[in-house]
Design a protein around this motif. Sequence first.
Motif, mmCIF file in Angstrom:
data_model
loop_
_atom_site.group_PDB
_atom_site.id
_atom_site.type_symbol
_atom_site.label_atom_id
_atom_site.label_comp_id
_atom_site.label_asym_id
_atom_site.label_seq_id
_atom_site.Cartn_x
_atom_site.Cartn_y
_atom_site.Cartn_z
ATOM 1 N N SER B 239 22.973 3.180 38.147
ATOM 2 C CA SER B 239 23.568 1.947 37.637
ATOM 3 C C SER B 239 24.298 2.198 36.325
ATOM 4 O O SER B 239 25.423 1.752 36.120
ATOM 5 C CB SER B 239 22.498 0.885 37.375
ATOM 6 N N PRO B 294 17.116 -4.355 36.824
ATOM 7 C CA PRO B 294 18.369 -5.060 37.026
ATOM 8 C C PRO B 294 19.391 -4.982 35.875
ATOM 9 O O PRO B 294 20.571 -5.079 36.120
ATOM 10 C CB PRO B 294 17.934 -6.518 37.219
ATOM 11 N N LYS B 295 18.951 -4.775 34.646
ATOM 12 C CA LYS B 295 19.876 -4.924 33.517
ATOM 13 C C LYS B 295 21.175 -4.104 33.665
ATOM 14 O O LYS B 295 22.260 -4.661 33.671
ATOM 15 C CB LYS B 295 19.165 -4.538 32.228
ATOM 16 N N HIS B 297 22.212 -2.638 36.254
ATOM 17 C CA HIS B 297 22.828 -2.928 37.533
ATOM 18 C C HIS B 297 23.707 -4.179 37.424
ATOM 19 O O HIS B 297 24.829 -4.209 37.935
ATOM 20 C CB HIS B 297 21.763 -3.125 38.605
ATOM 21 N N ILE B 298 23.192 -5.190 36.740
ATOM 22 C CA ILE B 298 23.980 -6.401 36.545
ATOM 23 C C ILE B 298 25.217 -6.087 35.703
ATOM 24 O O ILE B 298 26.331 -6.496 36.032
ATOM 25 C CB ILE B 298 23.125 -7.498 35.862
ATOM 26 N N GLU B 299 25.009 -5.324 34.642
ATOM 27 C CA GLU B 299 26.146 -4.986 33.780
ATOM 28 C C GLU B 299 27.205 -4.194 34.549
ATOM 29 O O GLU B 299 28.398 -4.404 34.371
ATOM 30 C CB GLU B 299 25.668 -4.196 32.563
ATOM 31 N N SER B 301 27.713 -4.355 37.741
ATOM 32 C CA SER B 301 28.370 -5.260 38.690
ATOM 33 C C SER B 301 29.440 -6.099 37.984
ATOM 34 O O SER B 301 30.519 -6.329 38.533
ATOM 35 C CB SER B 301 27.343 -6.186 39.333
ATOM 36 N N ASN B 318 31.488 -15.162 40.302
ATOM 37 C CA ASN B 318 30.537 -14.055 40.369
ATOM 38 C C ASN B 318 30.165 -13.548 38.985
ATOM 39 O O ASN B 318 29.001 -13.247 38.708
ATOM 40 C CB ASN B 318 31.103 -12.907 41.216
ATOM 41 N N HIS B 321 27.823 -15.965 37.370
ATOM 42 C CA HIS B 321 26.493 -15.860 37.960
ATOM 43 C C HIS B 321 25.759 -14.623 37.427
ATOM 44 O O HIS B 321 24.570 -14.678 37.094
ATOM 45 C CB HIS B 321 26.619 -15.809 39.483
ATOM 46 N N LEU B 322 26.495 -13.507 37.321
ATOM 47 C CA LEU B 322 25.871 -12.267 36.840
ATOM 48 C C LEU B 322 25.460 -12.395 35.373
ATOM 49 O O LEU B 322 24.390 -11.925 34.980
ATOM 50 C CB LEU B 322 26.833 -11.089 37.041
ATOM 51 N N ARG B 325 22.296 -14.308 35.142
ATOM 52 C CA ARG B 325 21.128 -13.471 35.467
ATOM 53 C C ARG B 325 20.808 -12.501 34.332
ATOM 54 O O ARG B 325 19.650 -12.290 33.985
ATOM 55 C CB ARG B 325 21.385 -12.692 36.757
ATOM 56 N N LEU B 326 21.869 -11.912 33.769
ATOM 57 C CA LEU B 326 21.668 -10.940 32.686
ATOM 58 C C LEU B 326 20.981 -11.602 31.495
ATOM 59 O O LEU B 326 20.017 -11.081 30.940
ATOM 60 C CB LEU B 326 23.021 -10.349 32.270
#
Lengths: 129, 430
Positions: B239, B294-295, B297-299, B301, B318, B321-322, B325-326
Amino acid sequence: MSNITQQLNFNKMDEFILFFRHEDGKKIASPEQMQIWMKQTMDWIGGIAAQNKFVGGNGLSFDDARIVKHNSVVTNGPFGEIKETIGGYIIVKAESADEAAEFAKGCPVLQGDGNSVEVRKLANGDGVH
Amino acid sequence: MQNQELIDHLFRTEFRKITAVICKLLGIEHIEIAEDIAGETFLSALETWPYKGLPPNPTAWLYAVAKNKAKNHITRKFLFADKVIPEITSSLFKEYEFDVEIDLSDKNIADSQLQMLFAICNPVISIEAQTGLALRILCGFGIDEIANAFLSNKETINKRLFRAKEKLRIEKVKIEFLPQAEISIRIDAVLTTLYLLFNEGYYSESQDAILRKDLCLEAMRLIYMLVENEQTNLPVVNSLLALMCFHASRFEARKNDKGEMILYDDQDETLWDQALIAKGAYYLNQASEGDAIPKYHIEASIAWWHTHKADTPEKWENILHLFNRLLAIDYSPIAALNRTYAVSKVRGNEAAIVEAEKLNLTDNHFYFTLLGELYKEIDIPTAKQHFTQAFLLARTSADKLLIQQKINKLIKLLQLRKKRVLYLQLRADL
């Protein structure tokens, strides 16, 4: 200086739990509707988290639930004689119950007629409880 | 290649390998001796090559010299030990002397560097010390380069590194392969350091463009090393590498000839490195094959969506939304501001202003820049006020310049508007 004051105020903040109360937990939403609610909920939480005031939270599944009563009587699900049930919660940091209630106003659960959000202060270590 | 150039090049690639292998052999408490041996090896090259000509295989020559120097050092130690404390340890050292094998094979170099990475990225020393030591030991940077990168001076960096090495020695940090379970725990600290190293290059105020890029590439090289090793090839590592690939793909587009920042919207996307974007997408995919933290991975994305320049509703939905979540897992002011920008793209500026005013980041110049941007099309005087506040808070000349340009544009707009009003009044009077 302002930064330090902000920081101090921040540490003084209390934690509040916001319970999502559903008037009728048996109502079934379509997957599309669920998806929209999920997104709205994430966006609502995002707005709180952007202020660094989100602590945590979770949704509660309506399936596979039990009610345990006095004398160890166990029944299936929260939906017995009462229809109202809790669908989830989040915990936020706020200076007062009023501020926490302001957050609650944005909760997508409130779009449902009869639903409500209950705001309660967490009693961690305030010396009273 | 000229001798000097070749030696510089080899220094960059080989110094760190020699240091890692010797340090691994002698232990972290002898990290300075390892550096010295590697340094002296290059000194020998500088003294010899110009007169005797280039050896046929310069790298092999360096390794041979380094091996000799290391052996001499160990022998000297043995002699000393033999005379001072003969009875107790001589047999032990003798055995050591005859067995000593300085293994500069590719495999041992890679293993030693990887183990050094975990030894250095250790929370017992400060994060600044970790990045500094990583640059010195794992990237072969000179002290003045490190000082330049951190906008500091040689003396401060020297002190910092010295203290860090002392601490590693006192804490008896081992250079070893960690068991898998421990890798999963320690990997966070390693990635944090490498992420910081990358950001140091990406956002550095240092005027040295080549140095800045080098920092980023070195951070990526070290992460690549983790991906190459089966034990450390974790989703979270992929990631972070993906995230770096996406960011680095805009390297050529984000500064002009004068070294001034070009904002994302104004960038020439034909300068974006498509090969790096494709690589990033590959690692992002790899990262999805497991339960990544996830951190990153979200960044990554979010960064992936930014590799698409066109503003589509899908893109910003999107991204919003990301960021939601972040922020829910890891708050940072910059993520809060970026989320608000995404809100403006999805729900319009008015909605975003309401969100922005709740953020309370009044000591952050990006906060006022964002407010200025959001008000720009609604209320020019208010926008100008916010940009002015941003200008006062901005710390670097690059930031101040960007903000000044925005203010100038608004002043021009205001003047135009005044003229138009005057013109209309004149016509009305006629």
